[in-house]
Design a protein around this motif. Structure first.
Motif, PDB file in Angstrom:
ATOM      1  N   ASP A 157       0.844  -1.203   0.000  1.00  0.00           N
ATOM      2  CA  ASP A 157       0.000   0.000   0.000  1.00  0.00           C
ATOM      3  C   ASP A 157       0.881   1.255   0.000  1.00  0.00           C
ATOM      4  O   ASP A 157       0.716   2.156   0.824  1.00  0.00           O
ATOM      5  N   GLN A 160      -1.237   6.717  -1.317  1.00  0.00           N
ATOM      6  CA  GLN A 160      -2.530   7.138  -0.782  1.00  0.00           C
ATOM      7  C   GLN A 160      -3.312   7.773  -1.925  1.00  0.00           C
ATOM      8  O   GLN A 160      -4.018   7.085  -2.648  1.00  0.00           O
ATOM      9  N   CYS A 161      -3.134   9.085  -2.139  1.00  0.00           N
ATOM     10  CA  CYS A 161      -3.887   9.678  -3.254  1.00  0.00           C
ATOM     11  C   CYS A 161      -3.400   9.135  -4.589  1.00  0.00           C
ATOM     12  O   CYS A 161      -4.139   9.106  -5.563  1.00  0.00           O
ATOM     13  N   CYS A 198       1.241  13.037   0.709  1.00  0.00           N
ATOM     14  CA  CYS A 198       0.388  12.244   1.599  1.00  0.00           C
ATOM     15  C   CYS A 198       1.190  11.528   2.678  1.00  0.00           C
ATOM     16  O   CYS A 198       0.621  11.056   3.652  1.00  0.00           O
ATOM     17  N   GLY A 199       2.500  11.396   2.475  1.00  0.00           N
ATOM     18  CA  GLY A 199       3.309  10.700   3.473  1.00  0.00           C
ATOM     19  C   GLY A 199       3.256   9.192   3.342  1.00  0.00           C
ATOM     20  O   GLY A 199       3.141   8.480   4.337  1.00  0.00           O
ATOM     21  N   SER A 200       3.370   8.696   2.116  1.00  0.00           N
ATOM     22  CA  SER A 200       3.361   7.246   1.893  1.00  0.00           C
ATOM     23  C   SER A 200       4.774   6.658   1.887  1.00  0.00           C
ATOM     24  O   SER A 200       4.948   5.486   1.544  1.00  0.00           O
ATOM     25  N   ASN A 203       5.891   3.089   3.387  1.00  0.00           N
ATOM     26  CA  ASN A 203       5.445   1.921   2.623  1.00  0.00           C
ATOM     27  C   ASN A 203       6.168   1.813   1.283  1.00  0.00           C
ATOM     28  O   ASN A 203       6.354   0.712   0.762  1.00  0.00           O
ATOM     29  N   ASP A 219       8.201  -3.516  12.414  1.00  0.00           N
ATOM     30  CA  ASP A 219       8.030  -2.625  13.546  1.00  0.00           C
ATOM     31  C   ASP A 219       8.846  -3.153  14.710  1.00  0.00           C
ATOM     32  O   ASP A 219       8.983  -4.361  14.895  1.00  0.00           O
TER      33      ASP A 219
ATOM     34  N   GLY B 432      -7.632   9.501  -1.171  1.00  0.00           N
ATOM     35  CA  GLY B 432      -6.415   8.797  -0.779  1.00  0.00           C
ATOM     36  C   GLY B 432      -6.531   8.217   0.617  1.00  0.00           C
ATOM     37  O   GLY B 432      -5.590   7.647   1.154  1.00  0.00           O
ATOM     38  N   LYS B 591      -4.467  -1.963   6.229  1.00  0.00           N
ATOM     39  CA  LYS B 591      -3.382  -1.277   5.508  1.00  0.00           C
ATOM     40  C   LYS B 591      -3.698   0.193   5.243  1.00  0.00           C
ATOM     41  O   LYS B 591      -2.837   1.054   5.398  1.00  0.00           O
ATOM     42  N   THR B 592      -4.931   0.467   4.817  1.00  0.00           N
ATOM     43  CA  THR B 592      -5.237   1.869   4.524  1.00  0.00           C
ATOM     44  C   THR B 592      -5.288   2.687   5.813  1.00  0.00           C
ATOM     45  O   THR B 592      -4.912   3.858   5.827  1.00  0.00           O
ATOM     46  N   ASN B 595      -1.800   3.426   6.897  1.00  0.00           N
ATOM     47  CA  ASN B 595      -1.235   4.414   5.981  1.00  0.00           C
ATOM     48  C   ASN B 595      -1.712   5.819   6.346  1.00  0.00           C
ATOM     49  O   ASN B 595      -0.946   6.788   6.273  1.00  0.00           O
ATOM     50  N   GLN B 596      -2.981   5.928   6.750  1.00  0.00           N
ATOM     51  CA  GLN B 596      -3.503   7.219   7.198  1.00  0.00           C
ATOM     52  C   GLN B 596      -2.698   7.733   8.383  1.00  0.00           C
ATOM     53  O   GLN B 596      -2.357   8.904   8.468  1.00  0.00           O
ATOM     54  N   MET B 598       0.395   6.841   9.291  1.00  0.00           N
ATOM     55  CA  MET B 598       1.781   7.165   8.925  1.00  0.00           C
ATOM     56  C   MET B 598       1.851   8.464   8.125  1.00  0.00           C
ATOM     57  O   MET B 598       2.771   9.265   8.295  1.00  0.00           O
ATOM     58  N   GLY B 599       0.856   8.673   7.263  1.00  0.00           N
ATOM     59  CA  GLY B 599       0.824   9.913   6.487  1.00  0.00           C
ATOM     60  C   GLY B 599       0.627  11.127   7.381  1.00  0.00           C
ATOM     61  O   GLY B 599       1.263  12.167   7.197  1.00  0.00           O
ATOM     62  N   PRO B 643       2.570   2.529  13.564  1.00  0.00           N
ATOM     63  CA  PRO B 643       1.184   2.791  13.928  1.00  0.00           C
ATOM     64  C   PRO B 643       0.607   1.610  14.704  1.00  0.00           C
ATOM     65  O   PRO B 643       0.713   0.462  14.273  1.00  0.00           O
TER      66      PRO B 643
END
Ligand code: FES
Ligand code: FES
Lengths: 223, 699
Positions: A157, A160-161, A198-200, A203, A219, B432, B591-592, B595-596, B598-599, B643
């Motif tokens: 993943d 994001q956007c 977005c800060g991906s 990943n 982790d 996103g 996962k999403t 990701n939120q 971490m973003g 996270p």
């Protein structure tokens, strides 16, 4: 700020729509490793007929014919010589996977491979890419068969956007081409020309580690 | 979604981030549209180039304040390909303020036209920040003064934060395709339905005739919540010329005129005793809003008991682009003030900052998360603030945040087709966040079928109504509606099937894609659909009934622990690790959701250390309006981010997009203080400020 320009764009969409399908096939493997940076300088000259004084020919200012090799297909467009490769890809060829985020070499959103070499297409004129082999994000997958780096981006993943994603995928492809097993620090350095709002990033690093046969960061392991 | 998207699976296990595996509704699915996004097939609004398009650019004020002395609109319209120049104002109040626009039939004609305008602006005096208006706070009120006099210690200081621009990867803009009686608006928006609000006049047709499309949106952090001037002008021009119009602003324009997180200046006078008991005091904040807004600073947050506080806030206007909501508006600013203030109190009293927080926290969830986070980061290895002497000094810091669960109207439909394919429908957008993926996951879960049978339609105003991606409102409002819609569709299908089978529908169930009666498998999902479905089944749900049935209540609390290193010779901060423990209710898609978080953390680091919208004090122009100068966190600055979802006792979804960006900057400021022994009370914490703080300390 009159020199801060919005987008660039396209008018001959229709006649190129048909070409797009042909451009989206995977041919980039043939281009990797055939880098010939020195040849680039000669290409604009090759595109026009030299005059008899031997001085470099002058292109434009009107639109000129530009033939490009994109994702294994040869395509012709008519564009002003000041047109960037990014603009030709997006507006003339309908290959909108390459993005403009900054428009001046600061974000990597427009990254493509030119003769296997990673290039910001917003910083290259289309006429300078004549006779080079160009691979865009649309050219990485072969039909439904994704490139391993694409699959790894999905698995982790690494987006994001998704607006920066094509650029990161191209930069990762170029990185792995040069360094098949990059360390985490080498990945960070190798992708430092790309920006993600977005800060991906975390990943993305894992995706590149995984695609190069290395364990992603767990982790608790620390940085 | 294309055929290809449906046929390449996105269900792919990963094991590296183990803390949350097994604790979510779906651990293994990556976002559904990932395939389209990694192949370049995803079409964003800025990618929509329609034949015969017109291109429009704003004409903008180049200074903080200026008078337009002359402009050659005739020369511009004489340029081949330029159709029109419209001017609307002769004075500008901030750099980037639109004064008109130019219409051309190609981008190159547009540039040539803009150059031909040869606009001459005369700069006027400007104000560029809070301190141009405010020299200090008003005197402390007598009641507060007596409280401060009573206290064994007081802290009187000021905390300041910078302007941060949203800088979404896809800039603001729209493509309008006007057909006369109807129109399509392709726009980069956080609100499918809000994107056309109030636009009927510009379009010249009723709202019902305007279809908004935003299948993919290149990021949104609060600045894309409403219909913008970009859509307005694009609509007007498209209506006038009956041609498609393309209007996306450049990166520079995006920095200047699409909103920002306002700056702030918070004066704190607080009294406390040497055991760490906080008696109270005064907090006076100012928000630097540019030409408009409130610029609130969310402090005190209510997460700590801080005694009796007199609290006041005043927005301050100056010559800069107006603020807009930015991911948890006011909250990161407030958390920075509050957490660093707590660490200063801790240092003065000699109380460990963790113990101080455990003692002053107002909610048990926080107490447990603080304890858990301290273990994960290795808090016990933290050196006392100011005790280190080497060149590289380690620092640990704690931050916290909380966000509400704002209700919003949401409806949803789930359609079951005869071939067994299922469509989950919501008009809401996916910017996103993972909204699309969550909707597929909950639909498949309620129906009892594999995810691959479900496709999601969203980002279109002809689909069921739902909230904007603002206030962290999508998932916890739309998912319950979708779950109800799925149950409704399932019940309809089972009723039809019961008819055919001569069975009682309450005896039937769907499990793992099979129709079961008790332990007996009757048929597969596809067989059942062929047998029972004629016209597509449409199940419907809405948020109110959905929430009542599927739960979801309470705030989203979170704590973060930071470990970093400061090089005291260069002033450079290296964040090493951030542990982010977050409440968001039932996690729908691991996962999403991770990701939120971490973003949000990544953006928080960027805010704490790098980003700064700088205005020239003389002319009021932004001096760094592009990504080469406006520094956003890059790959080399990314620490290891962990996270961890805290899900104890939580059943339904809560908010997630905003809460995890609240604690980060405060935690980093505390960690820097811990490392170097001097607080840096001004964001961003850049090397020059660290060196200056150390020098001031030595002097
Ligand atoms: S758009 Fe080319 S580097 Fe940013
Ligand atoms: S995923 Fe949105 S900018 Fe990178």
């Amino acid at each position: 700020m009159p020199d801060e320009h919005p987008d660039s764009s396209c008018d001959d969409q229709k006649r190129t729509d048909a070409a797009v399908g042909a451009l989206s096939r995977r041919r980039f493997m043939q281009t990797v490793g055939l880098s010939s940076a020195a040849a680039l300088a000669d290409r604009a000259r090759a595109a026009a007929v030299a005059d008899d004084t031997g001085a470099p020919p002058i292109l434009g200012p009107g639109a000129v014919d530009i033939a490009l090799h994109v994702n294994g297909a040869t395509v012709k467009v008519k564009a002003e010589p000041a047109t960037t490769l990014l603009e030709v890809l997006r507006m003339h060829l309908g290959l909108t996977g390459s993005k403009e985020i900054c428009g001046r070499g600061a974000c990597g959103g427009c990254s493509v491979l030119v003769d296997g070499k990673l290039v910001y297409s917003c910083m290259m004129l289309a006429v300078d890419a004549i006779s080079a082999k160009i691979t865009t994000i649309e050219g990485l997958a072969e039909g439904d068969a994704l490139d391993p780096i694409q699959e790894s981006f999905i698995r982790h993943d690494a987006l994001q956007c998704g607006y920066c994603t094509p650029g990161f995928v191209m930069a990762s492809t170029a990185l792995l081409g040069e360094n098949p097993r990059p360390s985490l620090d080498e990945i960070k350095a190798g992708l430092s020309g790309n920006s993600c709002r977005c800060g991906s990033h975390s990943n993305i690093f894992n995706a590149v580690l995984d695609a190069s046969g290395q364990a992603p960061i767990h982790d608790g392991e620390g940085a | 979604m294309s055929m290809r998207d449906e046929h390449i699976p996105t269900v792919m296990p990963t094991t590296n981030r183990s803390a949350n595996i097994g604790a979510t509704l779906n651990d293994d699915t990556s976002r559904l549209e990932a395939i389209a996004k990694v192949t370049g097939a995803a079409r964003f609004s800025r990618d929509v180039y329609l034949p015969n398009s017109l291109f429009v650019s704003f004409i903008r004020c180049p200074y903080g304040a200026a008078k337009l002395e002359s402009i050659d609109t005739e020369a511009a319209t004489a340029v081949q390909g330029v159709l029109d120049v419209q001017m609307s104002r002769k004075r500008g109040q901030y750099h980037g303020q639109p004064a008109g626009y130019l219409v051309a039939d190609s981008p190159s004609a547009m540039w040539r036209g803009l150059r031909a305008l040869n606009a001459q602006w005369k700069p006027q005096p400007v104000k560029t920040g809070i301190t141009d208006e405010i020299s200090g706070p008003p005197p402390v009120p007598p009641s507060v003064q007596s409280l401060l006099d009573e206290a064994e210690n007081t802290l009187d200081t000021v905390y300041t934060t910078q302007v941060q621009t949203h800088a979404s990867a896809e800039t603001h803009g729209s493509v309008v395709d006007h057909h006369g009686d109807t129109a399509i608006l392709y726009t980069s928006t956080q609100g499918t339905f809000a994107a056309r609000d109030g636009m009927e006049e510009a379009f010249g047709i009723p709202l019902s005739a305007i279809e908004v499309r935003c299948e993919h949106v290149g990021g949104g952090f609060g600045s894309k919540l409403r219909a913008g001037k970009e859509s307005l002008i694009a609509a007007r021009v498209s209506a006038k010329y009956k041609r498609p119009v393309y209007l996306f602003v450049s990166r520079a324009e995006d920095h200047l005129d699409t909103g920002n997180r306002p700056s702030s200046r918070t004066y704190v006078n607080i009294g406390f005793n040497s055991d760490g008991t906080i008696l109270g005091g005064r907090m006076q904040s100012y928000g630097g809003v540019g030409v408009g807004g409130n610029g609130g600073v969310h402090v005190p947050s209510g997460r700590y008991s801080l005694g009796e506080l007199a609290r006041d806030h005043t927005p301050v206007r100056f010559n800069g682009g107006a603020e807009r909501p930015f991911r948890a508006p006011g909250a990161p600013q407030g958390a920075f003030v509050e957490e660093l203030m707590l660490d200063e109190i801790a240092a003065i009293t000699g109380v460990n900052p963790l113990d101080l927080r455990l003692a002053r926290t107002t909610h048990d969830d926080f107490r447990e998360m603080f304890t858990l986070g301290a273990e994960h980061i290795g808090w016990s290895s933290r050196a006392a603030t100011g005790s280190q002497k080497g060149t590289i000094r380690r620092g640990f810091g704690i931050g916290s945040g909380s966000w509400e669960r704002y209700p919003a109207r949401a409806e949803a439909e789930v359609v079951i087709n005869r071939d067994g394919s299922v469509e989950a429908r919501t008009g809401t957008q996916d910017i996103g966040t993972g909204n699309r993926t969550v909707m597929a996951v909950v639909t498949a879960d309620r129906l009892g079928i594999p995810l691959r049978n479900v496709s999601v339609r969203l980002g279109n105003s002809t689909l069921p109504i739902g909230p904007a991606s603002g206030g962290s409102m999508t998932v916890h409002n739309v998912a319950p509606a979708m779950m109800q819609a799925a149950d409704d569709a399932k019940n309809q299908l089972l009723a039809l099937l019961a008819d055919r089978l001569d069975a009682a529908s309450q005896d039937l169930d769907i499990v793992s894609g099979e129709i079961r009666r008790g332990d007996e498998t009757l048929m597969t999902w596809s067989q059942a659909c062929v047998k029972a479905v004629g016209q597509p089944i449409v199940g419907r749900g809405n948020r109110t009934q959905g929430v009542a049935r599927y739960g979801g209540a309470g705030h989203s609390r979170g704590v973060q622990f930071v470990e970093l290193a400061v090089d005291v010779e260069t002033g450079i901060v290296r964040v090493k690790r951030i542990v982010a423990i977050q409440v968001c209710g039932r996690v729908m898609c691991r996962k999403t959701a991770e990701n939120q978080v971490m973003g949000a953390v990544t953006q928080g680091i960027s805010y704490a250390l790098f980003e700064d919208r700088i205005l020239d004090h003389n002319l009021g122009s932004m001096v760094n309006p592009n990504l080469d100068m406006y520094k956003i966190i890059g790959t080399a600055d990314i620490p290891h981010i962990e996270p961890i979802f805290y899900t104890k006792g939580q059943t339904g979804p809560r908010s997630l997009g905003e809460p995890p960006t609240i604690p980060t900057a405060g935690a980093i400021a505390c960690a820097v203080y811990n490392a170097i022994g001097v607080p840096v009370r001004d964001l961003p914490i850049t090397p020059d400020k660290i060196l200056a703080a150390l020098e001031g300390d030595a002097a």
